[in-house]
Write an enzyme that holds these catalytic residues in place. Structure first.
Site, mmCIF file in Angstrom:
data_model
loop_
_atom_site.group_PDB
_atom_site.id
_atom_site.type_symbol
_atom_site.label_atom_id
_atom_site.label_comp_id
_atom_site.label_asym_id
_atom_site.label_seq_id
_atom_site.Cartn_x
_atom_site.Cartn_y
_atom_site.Cartn_z
ATOM 1 N N THR A 17 44.968 45.155 32.122
ATOM 2 C CA THR A 17 43.956 45.737 33.010
ATOM 3 C C THR A 17 44.368 45.723 34.488
ATOM 4 O OG1 THR A 17 42.812 43.611 33.109
ATOM 5 C CG2 THR A 17 42.033 45.200 31.471
ATOM 6 N N GLU B 285 37.355 57.989 63.272
ATOM 7 C CA GLU B 285 38.056 56.721 63.583
ATOM 8 C C GLU B 285 39.389 56.976 64.272
ATOM 9 O OE1 GLU B 285 37.532 53.486 63.497
ATOM 10 O OE2 GLU B 285 35.589 53.429 62.511
ATOM 11 N N TYR C 215 45.420 32.325 28.885
ATOM 12 C CA TYR C 215 46.081 32.768 27.653
ATOM 13 C C TYR C 215 47.360 33.460 28.059
ATOM 14 C CZ TYR C 215 44.003 36.964 29.483
ATOM 15 O OH TYR C 215 43.641 37.971 30.339
HETATM 16 N N1 GLU Z 1 47.647 40.416 34.041
HETATM 17 C C1 GLU Z 1 47.703 40.885 32.704
HETATM 18 C C2 GLU Z 1 47.886 42.375 32.606
HETATM 19 O O1 GLU Z 1 47.469 43.114 33.442
HETATM 20 C C3 GLU Z 1 46.508 40.488 31.913
HETATM 21 C C4 GLU Z 1 45.231 41.069 32.457
HETATM 22 C C5 GLU Z 1 44.521 41.960 31.478
HETATM 23 O O2 GLU Z 1 45.129 42.710 30.712
HETATM 24 O O3 GLU Z 1 43.292 41.898 31.487
HETATM 25 O O4 GLU Z 1 48.472 42.829 31.631
#
Ligand code: GLU
Length: 355
Positions: free
Chosen positions: A119, A312, A53
């Site tokens: 996201t 480490e 989309y």
């Molecule tokens: N890559 C787009 C963004 O980070 C769509 C991913 C999303 O919102 O889930 O805005």
């Protein structure tokens, strides 16, 4: 006479209804939804398109109009800050957004703020706002994994829950929150940990609580410094220094670290294997880069756990910093903010312990 009585009764009923409505309107919290784009504003060609989309298509007023139930829980208005996919966020956009959120939080007519966001970098923005906006009002960041045009789209309920949360008095003083998939997470450690499911966001330390049917339920509280108790303040910030992340793996090359320095990085986040490890053949490169004034921060490419100082690698001896439990992208945000105030390693390490 009877007609007059009926008219008076109708007028009285209408009056008390209007009064009741006005009463409810004043009792409801005033929430501003600041939209930045992402899948929550996305649209696909068919209802079967849950993953294919275009993000950032639907304007905020349409998003709000699509959820009439919002009016039952808050007086809501929208602002379109950006209309972008969140991978295209830059430092300039972060600063711009932060300043707007800070101004809204200072407005006595605003009780809470919701930010709709893609996201992909939601975890960076929510952590950034958590560190720089001085308010105890609820600020809730929300996204979705499916566009609103898809079957079982998750954006509607996520946004509804976010508005509920932003208007919930018990959400005050808990820092910037993330509302996804019914969970309440802290903006500090919420991270996108699967890239396809509606349960994309989680934290290694668990959610703070849940929102279910207009009600926030709490089970934990954040312990790290944030918002009101933060030494970082968006209102005085004008820019952020460059910070680079170098991803650890087998068979690395020093040129990647040198390229980061050449590109102007003031700190390099080593997204190391395991406990933020550095291959033996790269230790001298990182020591040389540190000696040139660039900070080295050891984080880990592992999603859970935390990097232990002087384990480490002898961090005290090499004058390096550990990112504690912050993933590389969160460490990048905190290092950039810390470097706006000091370039001392001990100060940088203190900040990583406290935030
Ligand atoms: N890559 C787009 C963004 O980070 C769509 C991913 C999303 O919102 O889930 O805005």
């Amino acid at each position: 006479m009877q007609q007059l009585l009926r008219a008076t009764t109708v007028a009285l009923v209408a009056f008390s209804l209007a009064q009741a409505q006005a009463q409810t309107a004043t009792n409801k919290p005033n929430i501003v939804i600041v939209a930045t784009g992402g899948t929550i504003a996305g649209a696909g060609a068919t209802t079967a398109n849950s993953a294919t989309y275009q993000a950032a298509k639907v304007p905020v007023d349409k998003l709000i109009a699509g959820i009439p139930e919002l009016n039952n829980v808050a007086n809501v208005r929208g602002e379109q800050a950006f209309q972008i996919a969140s991978e295209s966020f830059t430092n300039e956009k972060l600063l711009q957004l932060g300043k707007r959120i800070s101004a809204l939080a200072k407005d006595p007519a605003v009780d809470g703020v919701v930010i709709t966001h893609g996201t992909d970098t939601l975890e960076e923005t929510s952590f950034f706002l958590n560190l720089v906006v001085h308010t105890d009002k609820p600020i809730v960041v929300v996204g979705s994994m499916r566009p609103g045009t898809a079957m079982s789209a998750d954006g509607m309920l996520n946004l509804y829950n976010a508005v509920v949360l932003a208007g919930t008095p018990s959400a005050r003083g808990k820092g910037v929150l993330v509302a996804m998939n019914d969970d309440i997470l802290t903006g500090r450690d919420a991270a996108k940990r699967t890239n396809i499911k509606t349960s994309a966001f989680s934290s290694g330390w668990g959610p703070l609580g849940m929102v279910v049917e207009n009600q926030a339920y709490w089970f934990r509280a954040p312990v790290k410094r944030h918002t009101m108790n933060s030494e970082f303040d968006i209102d005085t910030l004008t820019s952020l220094p460059e910070v680079a992340i170098v991803y650890g793996s087998g068979n690395m090359t020093p040129e990647l670290y040198d390229a980061a320095v050449k590109a102007g990085a003031k700190a390099i986040i080593n997204a190391g294997t395991g406990n933020g490890s550095v291959p033996n053949y790269l230790v001298d490169t990182l020591k040389r880069i540190r000696a040139s004034g660039v900070q080295i921060v050891r984080s880990s490419r592992i999603a859970d756990g935390f990097v232990i100082r002087n384990s480490e690698q002898p961090d005290d001896k090499y004058d390096w910093v550990v990112a504690h439990d912050l993933n590389p992208q969160k460490a990048k945000i905190l290092a950039a903010l810390a470097l706006t105030r000091s370039n001392s390693t001990s100060e940088l390490q203190r900040v990583f312990w406290e935030y």
